[in-house]
Scaffold this motif. Sequence first.
Motif, short mmCIF file in Angstrom:
data_model
loop_
_atom_site.label_atom_id
_atom_site.label_comp_id
_atom_site.label_asym_id
_atom_site.label_seq_id
_atom_site.Cartn_x
_atom_site.Cartn_y
_atom_site.Cartn_z
N ARG A 186 26.62 -25.65 74.47
CA ARG A 186 28.00 -25.58 74.51
C ARG A 186 28.36 -24.03 74.48
O ARG A 186 29.34 -23.43 74.83
N ALA A 187 27.38 -23.26 73.88
CA ALA A 187 27.46 -21.78 73.61
C ALA A 187 26.72 -21.05 74.82
O ALA A 187 26.63 -19.86 74.89
N GLU A 188 26.50 -21.65 76.01
CA GLU A 188 25.63 -21.13 76.89
C GLU A 188 26.56 -19.90 77.60
O GLU A 188 27.66 -20.27 78.01
N GLY A 189 26.15 -18.78 77.72
CA GLY A 189 26.92 -17.76 78.33
C GLY A 189 28.11 -17.16 77.56
O GLY A 189 28.74 -16.44 77.97
N ALA A 190 27.97 -17.59 76.02
CA ALA A 190 29.06 -17.13 75.26
C ALA A 190 28.97 -15.55 75.16
O ALA A 190 27.97 -14.72 75.20
N ARG A 191 30.12 -14.85 75.29
CA ARG A 191 30.26 -13.37 75.45
C ARG A 191 30.64 -12.88 74.24
O ARG A 191 30.40 -11.87 73.76
N ASP A 192 31.35 -13.65 73.17
CA ASP A 192 31.66 -13.11 72.06
C ASP A 192 31.78 -14.44 70.97
O ASP A 192 31.63 -15.44 71.28
N ASP A 193 32.60 -14.17 69.90
CA ASP A 193 32.55 -15.23 68.75
C ASP A 193 33.87 -16.24 69.25
O ASP A 193 33.54 -17.27 69.04
N ILE A 194 34.71 -15.87 70.25
CA ILE A 194 35.60 -16.77 70.72
C ILE A 194 34.84 -17.95 71.57
O ILE A 194 35.09 -18.92 71.39
N ASP A 195 33.95 -17.51 72.24
CA ASP A 195 33.06 -18.69 72.88
C ASP A 195 32.04 -19.34 72.20
O ASP A 195 31.61 -20.33 72.84
N MET A 196 31.97 -19.13 70.80
CA MET A 196 31.04 -19.86 70.04
C MET A 196 32.05 -21.14 69.41
O MET A 196 31.33 -21.91 68.75
N LEU A 197 33.31 -21.00 69.60
CA LEU A 197 34.20 -22.20 68.98
C LEU A 197 33.59 -23.62 69.53
O LEU A 197 33.58 -24.44 68.80
N PRO A 198 33.31 -23.78 70.85
CA PRO A 198 32.69 -25.27 70.85
C PRO A 198 31.56 -25.70 70.28
O PRO A 198 31.44 -26.64 69.93
N ALA A 199 30.72 -24.48 70.04
CA ALA A 199 29.28 -24.91 69.36
C ALA A 199 29.83 -25.41 67.90
O ALA A 199 29.13 -26.12 67.45
N TRP A 200 30.73 -24.58 67.19
CA TRP A 200 31.13 -24.91 65.82
C TRP A 200 31.54 -26.28 65.84
O TRP A 200 31.55 -27.11 64.82
N ALA A 201 32.55 -26.50 66.82
CA ALA A 201 33.31 -27.89 66.93
C ALA A 201 32.17 -29.02 66.84
O ALA A 201 32.09 -29.91 66.40
N ALA A 202 31.18 -28.72 67.93
CA ALA A 202 30.02 -29.51 68.15
C ALA A 202 29.31 -29.72 66.65
O ALA A 202 28.57 -31.17 66.44
N LEU A 203 28.87 -28.74 65.72
CA LEU A 203 28.38 -28.88 64.80
C LEU A 203 29.07 -29.87 63.66
O LEU A 203 28.51 -30.54 63.10
N ALA A 204 30.55 -29.73 63.50
CA ALA A 204 31.09 -30.49 62.39
C ALA A 204 31.15 -32.12 63.20
O ALA A 204 30.95 -32.90 62.38
N ALA A 205 31.30 -32.25 64.62
CA ALA A 205 31.29 -33.50 65.07
C ALA A 205 29.81 -34.28 64.84
O ALA A 205 29.75 -35.41 64.58
N GLY A 206 29.03 -33.32 65.04
CA GLY A 206 27.50 -34.07 64.97
C GLY A 206 27.17 -34.21 63.41
O GLY A 206 26.16 -34.90 63.41
N LEU A 207 27.78 -34.10 62.51
CA LEU A 207 27.44 -34.55 61.08
C LEU A 207 27.83 -36.20 61.13
O LEU A 207 27.33 -36.60 60.31
#
Length: 345
Positions: free
Chosen positions: A54-75
Motif C-alpha cells: 500500500r506504500a509502494e511509490g510513496a513520496r511523503d507522509d501523506i502517501d503512507m496513510l493507506p499503510a497506517w490504515a492497513a496496520l489498524a485493520a490488520g490487528l
Amino acid sequence: MLLPLLAAVSLIQQPSERFDAETRIRDAIAVVRPVAYRSRQVDWDALAEDMRHRAEGARDDIDMLPAWAALAAGLGDGHSFVQPTPDAIAAWRERYGDRPLMPDAPPRPRPGSPFMKRAEIEAHTLAVGPDHDAELITVPSVSGFGEKAIAYASRLFGAVANAGPRSCGYVLDLRGNTGGNVWPMLIGLSGLLGDGPQGRSEDADGRIEDYATLKEGSAVVLAEQGRGLTMMSIDEWRPIPSLAASPVALLLDDATASSGEGVAIAFAGRALTRSFGARTYGVASSNEGYPLADGANVVVTTAMMVDRNGRTYPDGIEPDQVIDGEGEDAVDAARAWLALQPACK
C-alpha cells in the motif's frame, strides 16, 4: 551560460533524498505490536507485506496513510483505527479526492438502530402500576473531558436523583449510544452503581486492572499511570443510599457500542438488573492512541472490558431478554419486568 550549466550539474550530482517508507513501516509496527490486544493472532510478516504494497511509490507522509490504515485493520479487533492529523486529511483529499485509504477493504457493518442521532439526555415517567412509576432515561453518547462532558454527567445524575416520589425503578435507554467517553456516563449513573472501582479491563497477558474508581461524584484514577488524578467531578452530586437498591432495566441494541457497551458492562452482575433488546455492536474494548513519527495517531485496542464477575464480551452483549421488535416493545418488556419487582408492587 556558465551559471545555469553549473546549477544543472549540481542537481545531477546531488539527487534529493529518497523517501524511506520501509523504515517508517518497521517503526510503526514496533510501536503497535507490543500493545495490541490480539498481537499474538496477527501474522505480522503478512501484515508488513500488505503495508509495503500500500506504500509502494510513496513520496511523503501523506502517501503512507493507506499503510497506517492497513496496520489498524490488520490487528483484527474491529475497533482499532488510524487518526490522521487534519492537515494530513486535507492534503490527502487535495491529492486523491474522496478515494478511501483502503478502497478494497469491506465496509464495517453499520447498525440498523433508529436511535443513533439522539444527543440529549431525556427523562420520562412510565406508569408501572397504580401506585408506582419508573424513570425512563435516555443515555446518549458523549465525548471529551471538558465542560460539555461535566455538564452531561451533571444532567444525567440529576435525571436519576430527581425522580418523583412514586418512582420505584429505572429504565436506562442505551440504544444508539455509540460510545465516546464512558466516565461522564458512569459518574452520572453513580447513584445506581455505587462508589467503587470501574473501567475494569484485561490486557493480552491476562492482567486485569481497574482504571478508576467512582467516589462522591468524581472519577479518580487507580491505574499506575496517573494514580490519584481526578479525571472529572460534578458539584451537584449528593449521596442517595436508596438508589443502590433500585431495580434497573437496560435497553440495548446493535448501535450500543464501545463506551455505550462499557455502561452496560458496569451494570452486568448488579443485583436487581436486567437487560432487554438486541445484541450490542461488539467493540467492548479499551483503546489507546499511539502517535507515529509523522503525526498520524494509530488508535489501538489494547484490552477488553471486563465486568464485575470477570467476563469479557468480544462478540457483543447479549441481553437477558431478546426483543425482536424496536421502540416500545423493549420499553414495554422492561416495564413489565419492573412491575414484578418488590419495590414496584
